[in-house]
Write a protein that holds these residues in place. Structure first.
Motif, PDB file in Angstrom:
ATOM      1  N   ILE A  98     -32.591   7.959  30.633  1.00 23.93           N
ATOM      2  CA  ILE A  98     -33.665   7.713  29.677  1.00 23.93           C
ATOM      3  C   ILE A  98     -34.490   6.519  30.150  1.00 23.93           C
ATOM      4  O   ILE A  98     -33.955   5.444  30.393  1.00 23.93           O
ATOM      5  N   GLN A  99     -35.786   6.733  30.276  1.00 23.48           N
ATOM      6  CA  GLN A  99     -36.710   5.720  30.783  1.00 23.48           C
ATOM      7  C   GLN A  99     -37.136   4.753  29.670  1.00 23.48           C
ATOM      8  O   GLN A  99     -36.937   5.016  28.487  1.00 23.48           O
ATOM      9  N   GLU A 100     -37.746   3.662  30.065  1.00 19.25           N
ATOM     10  CA  GLU A 100     -38.237   2.648  29.114  1.00 19.25           C
ATOM     11  C   GLU A 100     -39.319   3.178  28.181  1.00 19.25           C
ATOM     12  O   GLU A 100     -39.571   2.606  27.136  1.00 19.25           O
ATOM     13  N   THR A 101     -39.964   4.267  28.561  1.00 19.31           N
ATOM     14  CA  THR A 101     -41.035   4.830  27.722  1.00 19.31           C
ATOM     15  C   THR A 101     -40.503   5.576  26.502  1.00 19.31           C
ATOM     16  O   THR A 101     -41.294   6.068  25.693  1.00 19.31           O
ATOM     17  N   CYS A 102     -39.195   5.632  26.337  1.00 23.57           N
ATOM     18  CA  CYS A 102     -38.564   6.281  25.173  1.00 23.57           C
ATOM     19  C   CYS A 102     -39.143   5.686  23.890  1.00 23.57           C
ATOM     20  O   CYS A 102     -39.316   4.471  23.770  1.00 23.57           O
ATOM     21  N   LEU A 103     -39.420   6.549  22.929  1.00 22.38           N
ATOM     22  CA  LEU A 103     -39.999   6.085  21.664  1.00 22.38           C
ATOM     23  C   LEU A 103     -39.118   5.071  20.955  1.00 22.38           C
ATOM     24  O   LEU A 103     -39.632   4.159  20.295  1.00 22.38           O
ATOM     25  N   ALA A 104     -37.811   5.192  21.088  1.00 21.34           N
ATOM     26  CA  ALA A 104     -36.908   4.237  20.445  1.00 21.34           C
ATOM     27  C   ALA A 104     -37.156   2.822  20.965  1.00 21.34           C
ATOM     28  O   ALA A 104     -37.022   1.848  20.217  1.00 21.34           O
ATOM     29  N   ASN A 105     -37.524   2.709  22.224  1.00 20.92           N
ATOM     30  CA  ASN A 105     -37.839   1.395  22.791  1.00 20.92           C
ATOM     31  C   ASN A 105     -39.176   0.853  22.277  1.00 20.92           C
ATOM     32  O   ASN A 105     -39.482  -0.314  22.471  1.00 20.92           O
ATOM     33  N   GLN A 106     -39.955   1.704  21.634  1.00 19.92           N
ATOM     34  CA  GLN A 106     -41.245   1.298  21.054  1.00 19.92           C
ATOM     35  C   GLN A 106     -41.139   1.156  19.530  1.00 19.92           C
ATOM     36  O   GLN A 106     -42.135   1.168  18.833  1.00 19.92           O
ATOM     37  N   GLN A 107     -39.897   1.093  19.032  1.00 15.39           N
ATOM     38  CA  GLN A 107     -39.600   0.981  17.605  1.00 15.39           C
ATOM     39  C   GLN A 107     -40.087   2.202  16.807  1.00 15.39           C
ATOM     40  O   GLN A 107     -40.517   2.095  15.664  1.00 15.39           O
ATOM     41  N   ALA A 130     -32.663   2.047  16.668  1.00 15.65           N
ATOM     42  CA  ALA A 130     -31.543   2.580  17.435  1.00 15.65           C
ATOM     43  C   ALA A 130     -32.017   3.092  18.791  1.00 15.65           C
ATOM     44  O   ALA A 130     -32.955   3.874  18.874  1.00 15.65           O
ATOM     45  N   THR A 131     -31.387   2.612  19.852  1.00 14.11           N
ATOM     46  CA  THR A 131     -31.753   3.040  21.195  1.00 14.11           C
ATOM     47  C   THR A 131     -30.701   3.995  21.746  1.00 14.11           C
ATOM     48  O   THR A 131     -29.510   3.827  21.499  1.00 14.11           O
ATOM     49  N   PRO A 132     -31.141   5.001  22.498  1.00 15.28           N
ATOM     50  CA  PRO A 132     -30.198   6.005  23.002  1.00 15.28           C
ATOM     51  C   PRO A 132     -29.386   5.511  24.196  1.00 15.28           C
ATOM     52  O   PRO A 132     -29.864   4.713  25.002  1.00 15.28           O
ATOM     53  N   GLU A 133     -28.171   6.001  24.266  1.00 17.27           N
ATOM     54  CA  GLU A 133     -27.284   5.754  25.403  1.00 17.27           C
ATOM     55  C   GLU A 133     -26.726   7.091  25.856  1.00 17.27           C
ATOM     56  O   GLU A 133     -26.422   7.946  25.024  1.00 17.27           O
ATOM     57  N   ILE A 134     -26.558   7.240  27.164  1.00 19.56           N
ATOM     58  CA  ILE A 134     -25.997   8.473  27.702  1.00 19.56           C
ATOM     59  C   ILE A 134     -24.587   8.213  28.180  1.00 19.56           C
ATOM     60  O   ILE A 134     -24.341   7.297  28.967  1.00 19.56           O
ATOM     61  N   ASP A 135     -23.659   9.020  27.707  1.00 23.90           N
ATOM     62  CA  ASP A 135     -22.275   8.972  28.155  1.00 23.90           C
ATOM     63  C   ASP A 135     -22.186   9.872  29.390  1.00 23.90           C
ATOM     64  O   ASP A 135     -22.159  11.099  29.272  1.00 23.90           O
ATOM     65  N   LEU A 136     -22.186   9.261  30.568  1.00 18.10           N
ATOM     66  CA  LEU A 136     -22.209  10.025  31.810  1.00 18.10           C
ATOM     67  C   LEU A 136     -20.995  10.935  31.968  1.00 18.10           C
ATOM     68  O   LEU A 136     -21.080  11.965  32.630  1.00 18.10           O
ATOM     69  N   ALA A 137     -19.886  10.575  31.354  1.00 19.05           N
ATOM     70  CA  ALA A 137     -18.692  11.415  31.445  1.00 19.05           C
ATOM     71  C   ALA A 137     -18.899  12.739  30.701  1.00 19.05           C
ATOM     72  O   ALA A 137     -18.317  13.758  31.080  1.00 19.05           O
ATOM     73  N   ASN A 138     -19.734  12.742  29.672  1.00 13.21           N
ATOM     74  CA  ASN A 138     -19.993  13.960  28.899  1.00 13.21           C
ATOM     75  C   ASN A 138     -21.263  14.681  29.313  1.00 13.21           C
ATOM     76  O   ASN A 138     -21.457  15.839  28.958  1.00 13.21           O
ATOM     77  N   CYS A 139     -22.152  14.023  30.037  1.00 14.74           N
ATOM     78  CA  CYS A 139     -23.431  14.624  30.426  1.00 14.74           C
ATOM     79  C   CYS A 139     -23.217  15.609  31.565  1.00 14.74           C
ATOM     80  O   CYS A 139     -22.739  15.243  32.637  1.00 14.74           O
ATOM     81  N   SER A 140     -23.595  16.859  31.336  1.00 10.19           N
ATOM     82  CA  SER A 140     -23.459  17.891  32.365  1.00 10.19           C
ATOM     83  C   SER A 140     -24.694  17.985  33.256  1.00 10.19           C
ATOM     84  O   SER A 140     -24.672  18.690  34.258  1.00 10.19           O
ATOM     85  N   GLY A 141     -25.766  17.289  32.876  1.00  6.86           N
ATOM     86  CA  GLY A 141     -27.003  17.385  33.638  1.00  6.86           C
ATOM     87  C   GLY A 141     -27.734  18.685  33.397  1.00  6.86           C
ATOM     88  O   GLY A 141     -28.555  19.099  34.211  1.00  6.86           O
ATOM     89  N   CYS A 142     -27.479  19.334  32.266  1.00  8.65           N
ATOM     90  CA  CYS A 142     -28.074  20.638  31.975  1.00  8.65           C
ATOM     91  C   CYS A 142     -29.573  20.563  31.711  1.00  8.65           C
ATOM     92  O   CYS A 142     -30.281  21.552  31.848  1.00  8.65           O
ATOM     93  N   GLY A 143     -30.067  19.385  31.314  1.00 11.14           N
ATOM     94  CA  GLY A 143     -31.493  19.208  31.075  1.00 11.14           C
ATOM     95  C   GLY A 143     -31.978  19.622  29.707  1.00 11.14           C
ATOM     96  O   GLY A 143     -33.187  19.622  29.450  1.00 11.14           O
ATOM     97  N   ALA A 144     -31.075  19.953  28.784  1.00 14.21           N
ATOM     98  CA  ALA A 144     -31.490  20.378  27.437  1.00 14.21           C
ATOM     99  C   ALA A 144     -32.279  19.307  26.708  1.00 14.21           C
ATOM    100  O   ALA A 144     -33.094  19.608  25.841  1.00 14.21           O
TER     101      ALA A 144
END
Length: 161
Positions: A98-107, A130-144
């Motif tokens: 998730i890049q810095e341009t995420c809306l959560a980072n813009q409040q 609330a800012t998003p975090e990715i759990d790499l152990a659970n991320c399959s990289g499916c792109g959904a």
């Protein structure tokens, strides 16, 4: 004459498309995809979610703006070349970022990425925004999570898990 991978990567980089190709799932890492792919398009036709598209030079690539990869293996089954290894435990070493341009980072409240993540790999840190975090152990990289993001703040790239 078929372009070699460094030339293709250089063209993509100069066009602002990044320095790496989004690989197909289940590729046999011992093979050189650029050398062995005949660009027949059978994997493109077989893809159930239509995320495999013809990319630079006619080589198949994944376009997550079209949807997600379900790892159905139809691309590998349809391919007449021995490019795929369905015995692998994991289809690839890709995960979301998730890049810095995420809306959560813009409040701005947005949870579209986590709402589309079947693996529940995206969670939100509690707080004022609330800012998003990715759990790499659970991320399959499916792109959904990529296509539903209203500001295109999510990319899928290779990560060593």
């Amino acid at each position: 004459m078929m372009a070699n991978q460094p030339d293709q990567l250089k063209r993509r980089f100069l066009r602002g498309q990044g320095a790496s190709l989004t690989e197909l799932p289940w590729l046999d890492k011992s093979r050189v995809f650029i050398d062995d792919c005949t660009r027949c398009g059978k994997c493109v036709d077989a893809c159930e979610t239509k995320v495999i598209v013809k990319g630079d030079g006619g080589f198949p690539t994944i376009d997550f703006s079209r949807g997600e990869c379900t790892f159905c293996q139809q691309c590998a089954i349809a391919c007449p070349e021995p490019l795929f290894d369905l015995s692998q435990r994991s289809p690839w070493q890709l995960s979301a970022t998730i890049q810095e341009t995420c809306l959560a980072n813009q409040q701005v409240y947005c949870r579209s990425c986590s709402e589309h993540c079947d693996q529940q790999a995206i969670s939100f840190k509690p707080g004022l925004s609330a800012t998003p975090e990715i759990d790499l152990a659970n991320c399959s990289g499916c792109g959904a999570c990529v296509a539903p993001c209203p500001v295109s703040a999510i990319t899928v790239a290779e990560h060593m898990k």
